[in-house]
Write an enzyme that holds these catalytic residues in place. Structure first.
Site, mmCIF file in Angstrom:
data_model
loop_
_atom_site.group_PDB
_atom_site.id
_atom_site.type_symbol
_atom_site.label_atom_id
_atom_site.label_comp_id
_atom_site.label_asym_id
_atom_site.label_seq_id
_atom_site.Cartn_x
_atom_site.Cartn_y
_atom_site.Cartn_z
ATOM 1 N N CYS A 16 29.986 25.725 11.106
ATOM 2 C CA CYS A 16 30.369 26.871 10.304
ATOM 3 C C CYS A 16 29.207 27.458 9.540
ATOM 4 O O CYS A 16 28.066 27.050 9.671
ATOM 5 C CB CYS A 16 31.450 26.442 9.306
ATOM 6 S SG CYS A 16 32.773 25.474 10.034
ATOM 7 N N GLY A 93 28.726 21.449 9.764
ATOM 8 C CA GLY A 93 28.100 20.356 10.502
ATOM 9 C C GLY A 93 29.091 19.337 10.996
ATOM 10 O O GLY A 93 30.280 19.629 11.187
#
Length: 626
Positions: A16, A93
């Site tokens: 993201c 992540g």
């Protein structure tokens, strides 16, 4: 889809973009529009969902690339303690050891509502506070706002796989995965000062330096705490030196065991997964190991992708860095490992497409001047994204195992500078400033800047008592690559992949492997007289001999003369502009002479820099304060 691999895991994955704003003197609940604009710039990194959390002194934003269970993993994610809101998390992540952490946290009494590693990360903060980072294995950049203490923590993974920037303000801080998120806030000035231009041109990648005035990067392995008392930085991880306990055979065995575990963890995905394959040792090892692990689990065939250029193999000419084209080796490995392989073939028209080059600049946020090597990587990732959402890469193996030619060149090793700057293979990139005005070049004094940055980097090297001579020097060179050079490549990989919503995982950046190999003596790293001896020995059962013996060949650049001519034509067009923003920096006479001289790596690098610099200054409205 034929050849698609799905390894069913038990987690939600969040690849993201994050953004946020902390201001201790302003009610940020009244600044929703600006906070949304900051968050919206990260739509490329997270096209599927957006979240925004507002409080009197914090605005926390998130853009999500959804893999599974959109509702369960929505961010910003909040958690409470003792009946009150205790933490708000925005995170990008993956935590590869999240299952072990979840079990440990459940033992401490934590109750989970979702399957996500996001919630594991959030509850790790509630359990361990600022020390949570030491418990994590993965690639991550995240920010936690603690409403009770009115404190923000920004944390980045040990190797800097995921980016994170911040911009201190008079009463707080702005932060984001990329500079564009910060620049969307009117408080952030777009000023390029002399040191920023030096850093942009130096090809050294100084930790924490954000190029634009006032902009900083969270250093790999760093926690940055922001409170009413100011900003405090702490390193939770750094490379350390210690005696290596193993002989050659034990070291090879440990490297292979580590890679088996790392790749197994990073194969977990509920979405189509693939590998990036160049036909070199690194990517071939990852692809072949992934294929082996999938077969053993009865989970199908690995899919692989590579980049190629129209007519490249047929018309290939060896140069200083590339002695062979990739494609024959790519196809051999795909057959050998049983991969479902696809070539992504690009032509010069695609590489010079203005819309594509604009997208690349937008992804980079900076005029890096790498030209077709950025554009082709962007187009490769864009094509892959039509088939897969996750890709495994061989990136960083050269830094870990000592693969670059200058590791083995006595003159580069002995040079009192960063070894890649002493190598003819990279001299063109290091000299891309040659079009600048002579007076500006004298003020910049790039040789002195590089020398100072080199001195600072050497001061950081962890010394091993009693180590001397060549072993001592090779420890220095390994450290320079693992803390400086690798950041250039990881940043490029992240920006080009996330610009199209593709997650690229880098097994060779697992900190356990990095720490272990860093401390192996150079004599063991080169025990067979070659580069990357340990990786080659750990791969013998996976790869054909032709690939095991192939000499290092870096990421390809097009050799099509029509590309150079198109680049020159674009430069000619810009030279006709009377009010180009690059005019204050670039000497038009030098630029015209370079346009007309015979094509060479040096002239291409200089013209790429000139064209990108013009568009960056224009589109980003940067003010050169030189």
């Amino acid at each position: 889809m034929a050849g698609t691999t799905r390894i069913l895991g038990r987690r939600e994955i969040d690849v993201c973009g994050i953004a946020g704003w902390v201001d201790f003197e302003r009610d940020l609940r009244q600044e929703r529009r600006i906070a949304q604009e900051m968050t919206g710039t990260m739509a490329c990194r997270g096209p599927d969902d957006e979240g925004l959390w507002l409080a009197p002194h914090a605005a926390i934003g998130h853009r999500r690339l959804a893999i599974i269970d959109l509702a369960g993993g929505r961010q910003p994610m909040t958690a409470g303690q003792e009946g009150r809101e205790a933490a708000v998390l925005t995170y990008s992540g993956e935590i590869y050891n999240f299952e072990e952490l979840r079990t440990e946290l459940e033992g401490h009494g934590h109750v989970f509502r979702t399957r996500s590693d996001t919630e594991v990360l959030l509850r790790s903060y509630l359990q361990w506070g600022e020390d949570l980072a030491e418990h994590l294995n993965g690639m991550f950049a995240f920010a936690v706002w603690d409403p009770r203490a009115e404190r923000l923590l920004m944390v980045r993974d040990r190797m800097g796989i995921k980016p994170l920037y911040y911009y201190p303000t008079a009463h707080g801080v702005l932060f984001g995965s990329e500079p564009k998120a910060i620049l969307a806030n009117p408080l952030a000035r777009r000023v390029l000062e002399m040191d920023g231009l030096r850093e942009l041109l130096a090809f050294v990648k100084t930790p924490e330096h954000g190029i634009l005035s006032g902009l900083y990067e969270v250093r790999p392995g760093q926690v940055v705490r922001v409170s009413r008392d100011g900003i405090v930085k702490r390193r939770y991880w750094r490379l350390s030196s210690r005696e290596h306990p193993d002989d050659v055979s034990s070291t090879v065995k440990t490297v292979r065991e580590l890679l088996d575990d790392i790749v197994t963890r990073q194969l977990i995905s509920d979405v189509p997964l693939c590998t990036l394959l160049s036909g070199g040792l690194d990517s071939s090892m990852v692809t072949a190991l992934a294929a082996k692990l999938l077969r053993e689990q009865g989970l199908g065939t690995v899919r692989s992708f590579s980049v190629d250029f129209t007519g490249y193999s047929e018309n290939f000419k060896p140069d200083l860095t590339r002695s062979t084209p990739d494609t024959p080796y790519v196809h051999e490995l795909a057959r050998y490992a049983g991969a479902d392989h696809s070539d992504i073939v690009l032509d010069s028209a695609a590489l010079m497409d203005p819309a594509v080059r604009s997208a690349v600049l937008r992804a980079r946020d900076l005029p890096m001047g790498i030209g077709d090597m950025d554009t082709s990587l962007y187009l490769l990732f864009k094509a892959i994204r039509g088939h897969s959402t996750v890709a495994l890469s061989g990136e960083s193996a050269d830094e870990v195992f000592g693969g670059y030619r200058w590791f083995h060149d006595p003159e580069s090793v002995a040079a009192e500078t960063f070894p890649w700057l002493a190598s003819p293979a990279t001299a063109a990139h290091a000299g891309a400033e040659r079009l600048f005005h002579d007076d500006l070049l004298r003020l910049l004094d790039l040789p002195a800047y590089r020398a100072e940055r080199y001195r600072q980097a050497l001061e950081e090297v962890p010394r091993l008592p009693g180590e001397s001579g060549h072993e001592r020097r090779m420890r220095e060179i390994s450290y320079l690559h693992l803390t400086r050079f690798v950041q250039i490549l990881l940043d490029r990989k992240d920006r080009m992949s996330m610009a199209v919503g593709l997650e690229v995982r880098v097994p060779f950046c697992d900190h356990r492997l990095v720490e272990y190999v860093f401390n192996a003596p150079w004599a063991i790293k080169t025990f067979d007289g070659r580069e990357k001896s340990l990786l080659r020995a750990a791969s013998t059962d996976l790869l054909p001999d032709s690939i095991l013996q192939r000499v290092k060949s870096p990421y390809p650049a097009t050799q099509d003369p029509s590309y150079d001519e198109a680049l020159r034509e674009r430069a000619r067009e810009l030279l006709e502009l009377r009010d180009s923003p690059a005019g204050r920096l670039v000497d038009w006479a030098k630029a015209r002479a370079t346009v007309d001289e015979p094509a060479s790596p040096g002239s291409r690098a200089a013209l790429e820099r000139f064209v990108q610099l013009h568009h960056w200054l224009e589109r980003y409205r940067v003010e050169p304060a030189l």
